[in-house]
Design a protein around this motif. Sequence first.
Motif, short mmCIF file in Angstrom:
data_model
loop_
_atom_site.label_atom_id
_atom_site.label_comp_id
_atom_site.label_asym_id
_atom_site.label_seq_id
_atom_site.Cartn_x
_atom_site.Cartn_y
_atom_site.Cartn_z
N GLY A 7 0.85 -1.19 0.00
CA GLY A 7 0.00 0.00 0.00
C GLY A 7 0.87 1.23 0.00
N VAL A 35 -10.06 -2.80 1.72
CA VAL A 35 -8.79 -3.05 1.02
C VAL A 35 -9.15 -3.77 -0.28
CG1 VAL A 35 -6.67 -4.41 1.02
CG2 VAL A 35 -7.34 -3.15 3.08
N ALA A 81 -7.58 1.96 -6.01
CA ALA A 81 -7.78 2.11 -4.57
C ALA A 81 -8.09 3.57 -4.24
CB ALA A 81 -6.56 1.65 -3.80
N ASP A 128 -8.70 1.91 1.73
CA ASP A 128 -7.65 2.15 2.72
C ASP A 128 -6.35 1.46 2.35
OD1 ASP A 128 -9.31 3.30 5.28
OD2 ASP A 128 -10.48 2.00 3.96
N GLY A 129 -6.40 0.60 1.35
CA GLY A 129 -5.17 -0.09 0.95
C GLY A 129 -5.48 -1.02 -0.21
N TYR A 130 -4.45 -1.65 -0.72
CA TYR A 130 -4.70 -2.59 -1.81
C TYR A 130 -3.75 -3.76 -1.74
CZ TYR A 130 -0.78 -0.11 -3.95
OH TYR A 130 0.45 0.45 -4.20
N VAL A 163 -1.84 -6.94 5.92
CA VAL A 163 -2.84 -5.92 5.61
C VAL A 163 -4.04 -6.05 6.54
CG1 VAL A 163 -4.51 -5.22 3.87
CG2 VAL A 163 -2.16 -5.66 3.20
N HIS A 204 -5.72 -3.45 9.80
CA HIS A 204 -7.05 -2.84 9.80
C HIS A 204 -7.99 -3.40 10.85
CE1 HIS A 204 -6.36 -0.24 6.42
NE2 HIS A 204 -5.68 -1.23 5.87
#
Lengths: 647, 127
Positions: free
Chosen positions: A642, B82, B94, B100-102, B115, B119
């Motif tokens: 990310g 995500v 994203a 919020d993320g990938y 990941v 979260h």
Amino acid sequence: MPTDTFLWLLTQALFIGVFVAVGFRALRHPEAARADVALLFGIISAVLVISDVGQLEPLRSAAWLTPTLFALVSALPFVMLRLVDDFAPQPAELVAASAALTFGLIVAPFLVPQPWPVWLQAAPEVWFVGLGGYASAAFLAGSTRARGVTARRMLAVAIGCGLLALVLLLSLLDLFLTLPEPATPIVTRLAALGAGVAYLLGFSPPAILRGAWQVPELRRFLERAVELPRLPDTASTVAALEAGAAASTGATAAVIGLWQPERRTLIYRQANGELLETREDEFIGGMAFSLGRSLFVANAAADDPGHAERYRQSGARVVLAAPISAGERRLGVLTVFAPRAPIFAEDDLRLVELLADQAAVILESRALIADAARVTAREETTRLKDDFLSAAAHDLRTPLTTLLLHAELLQRETTRAGGTSGTNRVDRIVTEAKRLRELVSELLDGMEAERGHMVLHRQPTDLVALAAELCADRATPSHSLRLETDGGITAEVDPNRVRQLLENLVDNAMKYSPDGGDVIVRVRADDESAFLSVSDTGIGIPASDLPHLFDRFHRGSNVDDRRYHGLGLGLYICRGIVEQHGGTISATSEPGAGTQFVVAFPLRAPAEATEPEPATTAPAFATTSAEPAPLDTPPTSTEGLGSRADA
Amino acid sequence: MHDPQPLPILIVDDDPAIVSAVADVLRMEGYEVDTAGNGAAALTRVEDALPGLVLLDMRMPVLDGWGFARALRERGVQVPTVIMTAAHDAAVWASEIGADGYLPKPFQIQELLDVVARHVSPTPEQA
């Protein structure tokens, strides 16, 4: 003055006037056909003058008068036949037989003592009506076969021959029958005047009339021309233009040579479909092209002796050529041919010039349409590539995800179960799946770079933080990753791409230093540029490989494929990313000692390339309120994939 | 290490093999897992019970990832998301949907767990 006298004088004036004009022209440009035309008008003028002068007292009884008139009238049909032959070749036997008969009729009146028998008295008239009628019919037939100006000229000549034959027919009838006295001279004189006018129009049409005759042909050509640029290819367009130009001018053939500026040649498509490439000044067409002006050549073989044989073979005697150009740009040359002189005159050059101008417009349109088609094809190819890339990415990566996850799950289960029998094999599956992932990733990234229009999402990016994060992620037990920098450096770049670039370089450095060692990442900047470098102490790159290092599918000559896996796309992708940012990438290496890659980026994006900030810097779904991290502090996140700093 | 009554992780993907593989990994780690085969099914799940995290595939039939995110926004629902995608433009997508993320496919177990842990690990608000 009585009407018939007036008509008679007018007819005489017309024939004599035209004789002077064509005689002068024949002297200036000696040509068989011109001489024939001059001879025709000369003989008619002589007949008219002598028969008038013969009325005067001292000559009335001259012994030579009547035989001379007879001889002249007998010679006329043969001159007509010669003219027919000039326009449309006649059987040689016919010409020879007519010549013999004409000779007989010319000498007979001087040899046979007067009073003549009736057959001799009627002979010139019968001969004239017969051969003159034939000439008239031949011109009429030629006129229906011909096109454009030529067709009209031949029709006029046919009418002239017909009217002259009518004059002689009336005179013949007068010999045997008693015709109404007042009617005959009027009809005869009107027919003679008509013949004069028709011959004038046919053999020597005034420029204004020629122009008027050309208009409908030009209009017809233009009507067809609208469709021409839409033909499937340039060759078809050129062929249609050639056919149109030949039809409009009444020429036997028209050819277009297309200019090849890079080769400095003209290319013609021949009747058999083969291409003929000539020097830019070769043939009469080439001369017109090089001179940049139109040319009229009455005898091609004489004026261009180098290609005499070729002109003879293709039956091209008279050649008109006009350059085809659009403004300053030269596109080629239009050349029209005729086998015989009287088909064309210099006046026709204007029509050929007009056609050449029109051809220029059509060829230009054709080129524009071809350009448009090429652009469409390119866009289509790009779209297909994009579609393929997208499908390939999905179809390769999706099953690989499942494979990798299940392999790892199996690995964990086997390890947890404490079994040893299957561990090696499961480890092998996981290793191979990871290798496959790297290859697929390299392949797809390579294709993405190949597309050449990677979309950049530039934003102010802290390069030091980015490098620090990457070094923390990528360090392995065998390789230490060290970051050297002067401090915070912010550049307007696409952080994901730059990260991908650094990852590729760092992975590369570790891959090719198999014995472990230090990999040093340096981040520095001056006022305008940021410099990233990655150096290793690995196997190095032979000097001979350096020039090809960033080429697609290039692999080092000292790289063993079985030991170092890869497709040879990694550095190609790096180059794509760097160039997209307007930067440069280079490498220095010492085989056996190590390699250093240096990347330079402009700190700021070029003004026009700056994209608006994405509106999504604050995540809409954030569960925690994240203070945007200052750019000069490393993000707290260690998520390797990310890009966002989470609080 | 997890919340005593943790919110489930909703896995949304039209590929059942991926859904089951991801679910297996997460279950092994002790997470509660819920699944959906497309965005529309996922919306129903979210309305039934708010998940702690959505792992969202983007290209799906019926309702894709963009449609799902928009529907959530229109409903005023906030869920950490995500995205999981095989596409090259993972980061761009994203940011497009404000995720919020990938996780670019293919990913490894550790990447997935990292990941997810970021979260749904206990925070003061959640604890």
